[in-house]
Design a protein around this motif. Structure first.
Motif, PDB file in Angstrom:
ATOM      1  N   TRP A 177       0.790  -1.228   0.000  1.00  0.00           N
ATOM      2  CA  TRP A 177       0.000   0.000   0.000  1.00  0.00           C
ATOM      3  C   TRP A 177       0.826   1.283   0.000  1.00  0.00           C
ATOM      4  CZ3 TRP A 177      -4.927  -0.355   3.543  1.00  0.00           C
ATOM      5  CH2 TRP A 177      -5.832  -1.236   2.953  1.00  0.00           C
ATOM      6  N   SER A 178       2.026   1.239   0.482  1.00  0.00           N
ATOM      7  CA  SER A 178       2.807   2.487   0.548  1.00  0.00           C
ATOM      8  C   SER A 178       3.812   2.593  -0.600  1.00  0.00           C
ATOM      9  CB  SER A 178       3.508   2.612   1.901  1.00  0.00           C
ATOM     10  OG  SER A 178       4.492   1.614   2.035  1.00  0.00           O
ATOM     11  N   GLY A 179       3.588   1.853  -1.663  1.00  0.00           N
ATOM     12  CA  GLY A 179       4.477   1.914  -2.822  1.00  0.00           C
ATOM     13  C   GLY A 179       4.651   0.539  -3.432  1.00  0.00           C
ATOM     14  N   GLU A 180       5.474   0.474  -4.446  1.00  0.00           N
ATOM     15  CA  GLU A 180       5.693  -0.786  -5.154  1.00  0.00           C
ATOM     16  C   GLU A 180       6.495  -1.789  -4.331  1.00  0.00           C
ATOM     17  OE1 GLU A 180       4.366  -1.717  -8.147  1.00  0.00           O
ATOM     18  OE2 GLU A 180       3.243   0.139  -7.900  1.00  0.00           O
ATOM     19  N   VAL A 181       7.345  -1.296  -3.465  1.00  0.00           N
ATOM     20  CA  VAL A 181       8.186  -2.167  -2.650  1.00  0.00           C
ATOM     21  C   VAL A 181       7.394  -2.623  -1.428  1.00  0.00           C
ATOM     22  CG1 VAL A 181      10.318  -2.312  -1.295  1.00  0.00           C
ATOM     23  CG2 VAL A 181      10.275  -0.980  -3.413  1.00  0.00           C
ATOM     24  N   PRO A 182       7.272  -3.938  -1.203  1.00  0.00           N
ATOM     25  CA  PRO A 182       6.525  -4.408  -0.036  1.00  0.00           C
ATOM     26  C   PRO A 182       7.222  -4.033   1.267  1.00  0.00           C
ATOM     27  CG  PRO A 182       7.578  -6.251  -1.157  1.00  0.00           C
ATOM     28  CD  PRO A 182       7.819  -5.037  -1.991  1.00  0.00           C
ATOM     29  N   ARG A 183       6.402  -3.644   2.251  1.00  0.00           N
ATOM     30  CA  ARG A 183       6.938  -3.240   3.551  1.00  0.00           C
ATOM     31  C   ARG A 183       5.992  -3.695   4.660  1.00  0.00           C
ATOM     32  NH1 ARG A 183       6.948   2.708   3.224  1.00  0.00           N
ATOM     33  NH2 ARG A 183       7.288   2.448   5.435  1.00  0.00           N
ATOM     34  N   LEU A 184       6.537  -3.882   5.840  1.00  0.00           N
ATOM     35  CA  LEU A 184       5.719  -4.245   6.999  1.00  0.00           C
ATOM     36  C   LEU A 184       4.997  -3.047   7.597  1.00  0.00           C
ATOM     37  CD1 LEU A 184       7.776  -6.803   9.116  1.00  0.00           C
ATOM     38  CD2 LEU A 184       5.684  -7.203   7.849  1.00  0.00           C
ATOM     39  N   ALA A 185       5.534  -1.854   7.403  1.00  0.00           N
ATOM     40  CA  ALA A 185       4.970  -0.662   8.033  1.00  0.00           C
ATOM     41  C   ALA A 185       3.480  -0.476   7.742  1.00  0.00           C
ATOM     42  CB  ALA A 185       5.764   0.583   7.630  1.00  0.00           C
ATOM     43  N   PRO A 186       3.025  -0.629   6.491  1.00  0.00           N
ATOM     44  CA  PRO A 186       1.576  -0.482   6.262  1.00  0.00           C
ATOM     45  C   PRO A 186       0.760  -1.520   7.029  1.00  0.00           C
ATOM     46  CG  PRO A 186       2.765  -0.436   4.178  1.00  0.00           C
ATOM     47  CD  PRO A 186       3.757  -0.809   5.239  1.00  0.00           C
ATOM     48  N   HIS A 230     -11.423  -1.179   1.550  1.00  0.00           N
ATOM     49  CA  HIS A 230     -10.271  -0.669   0.801  1.00  0.00           C
ATOM     50  C   HIS A 230      -9.546   0.391   1.615  1.00  0.00           C
ATOM     51  CE1 HIS A 230     -11.647  -2.957  -2.589  1.00  0.00           C
ATOM     52  NE2 HIS A 230     -12.848  -2.412  -2.485  1.00  0.00           N
ATOM     53  N   GLY A 231      -8.307   0.628   1.255  1.00  0.00           N
ATOM     54  CA  GLY A 231      -7.522   1.630   1.960  1.00  0.00           C
ATOM     55  C   GLY A 231      -6.263   1.961   1.200  1.00  0.00           C
ATOM     56  N   GLY A 232      -5.393   2.673   1.844  1.00  0.00           N
ATOM     57  CA  GLY A 232      -4.135   3.078   1.238  1.00  0.00           C
ATOM     58  C   GLY A 232      -3.575   4.291   1.959  1.00  0.00           C
ATOM     59  N   TYR A 233      -2.778   5.038   1.232  1.00  0.00           N
ATOM     60  CA  TYR A 233      -2.146   6.232   1.790  1.00  0.00           C
ATOM     61  C   TYR A 233      -2.430   7.426   0.893  1.00  0.00           C
ATOM     62  CZ  TYR A 233       0.305   3.492   5.250  1.00  0.00           C
ATOM     63  OH  TYR A 233       0.588   2.681   6.317  1.00  0.00           O
ATOM     64  N   ARG A 234      -2.796   8.522   1.521  1.00  0.00           N
ATOM     65  CA  ARG A 234      -2.956   9.805   0.841  1.00  0.00           C
ATOM     66  C   ARG A 234      -2.060  10.803   1.562  1.00  0.00           C
ATOM     67  NH1 ARG A 234      -9.205   9.195   1.072  1.00  0.00           N
ATOM     68  NH2 ARG A 234      -9.576   7.978  -0.808  1.00  0.00           N
ATOM     69  N   ASP A 235      -1.147  11.391   0.814  1.00  0.00           N
ATOM     70  CA  ASP A 235      -0.199  12.343   1.405  1.00  0.00           C
ATOM     71  C   ASP A 235       0.507  11.747   2.618  1.00  0.00           C
ATOM     72  OD1 ASP A 235      -0.863  14.325  -0.502  1.00  0.00           O
ATOM     73  OD2 ASP A 235      -2.607  14.927   0.701  1.00  0.00           O
ATOM     74  N   GLY A 236       0.814  10.441   2.524  1.00  0.00           N
ATOM     75  CA  GLY A 236       1.546   9.765   3.585  1.00  0.00           C
ATOM     76  C   GLY A 236       0.714   9.364   4.789  1.00  0.00           C
ATOM     77  N   VAL A 237      -0.602   9.545   4.724  1.00  0.00           N
ATOM     78  CA  VAL A 237      -1.477   9.232   5.854  1.00  0.00           C
ATOM     79  C   VAL A 237      -2.379   8.050   5.482  1.00  0.00           C
ATOM     80  CG1 VAL A 237      -3.308  10.113   7.362  1.00  0.00           C
ATOM     81  CG2 VAL A 237      -1.466  11.632   6.619  1.00  0.00           C
TER      82      VAL A 237
END
Length: 170
Positions: free
Chosen positions: A46-55, A151-158
């Motif tokens: 969700w926070s970009g193409e690279v998978p991360r645990l942070a989201p 659904h969800g994701g990040y808008r302006d880093g939030v």
């Protein structure tokens, strides 16, 4: 053997009562928590193409704050995408600071989608994902019911989650 004063007895009794109330409130909250399944392989992107645990960590925290008990299901290759090696249920649970029974990595060669959909159906819960599960709609028609997929994701880093879908569940 020292004798306790009346004040000490009252203080100790008060502390015991407070501990008992805290225990009962936590237990009650856990019982009332609503199940929600997180598509771990989807949300970690969700926070970009690279998978991360942070989201995932942020989504878990947001859901817990809203009174949900999240379970996370991953594709077998999620560990390779995240850490260049296989990660099992316990590995992901440890990384996410969750009990191992709230995390599942499906077996190699199995798609996670039907496991996610079946788990949500069995628990009467929702699924946090941006996947629409169109390939599974015949077998799991509930994916077409508004509010089942959150659904969800990040808008302006939030982080944002479809709160309307979550509200329909409460």
């Amino acid at each position: 053997m020292p004798i306790l004063t009346d004040t000490a007895v009252v203080v100790i009794a008060g502390l015991c009562l407070a501990a008992l109330l805290l225990f009962l409130l936590r237990r009650r909250r856990k019982r009332q928590a609503k199940p929600v399944v997180i598509d771990g392989s989807n949300v970690m992107h969700w926070s970009g193409e690279v998978p991360r645990l942070a989201p995932l960590k942020e989504v878990v925290g947001a859901l817990q704050d809203k009174g949900f008990e999240p379970g996370i299901i991953f594709d077998a290759n999620a560990g390779y995408k995240l850490a260049d090696r296989y990660l099992d249920d316990r590995d992901f649970a440890k990384l996410l600071k969750l009990p191992a029974d709230q995390v599942l990595v499906v077996h190699k060669g199995e798609p996670a989608d039907p496991t996610i959909l079946a788990a949500a159906r069995d628990a009467g819960g929702k699924i946090v994902t941006n996947d629409r599960y169109r390939d599974w709609a015949d077998e799991f028609p509930e994916v077409n019911v508004p509010g089942v997929l959150v659904h969800g994701g990040y808008r302006d880093g939030v982080l944002w989650l479809d709160d309307d879908s979550l509200a329909r569940f409460q």
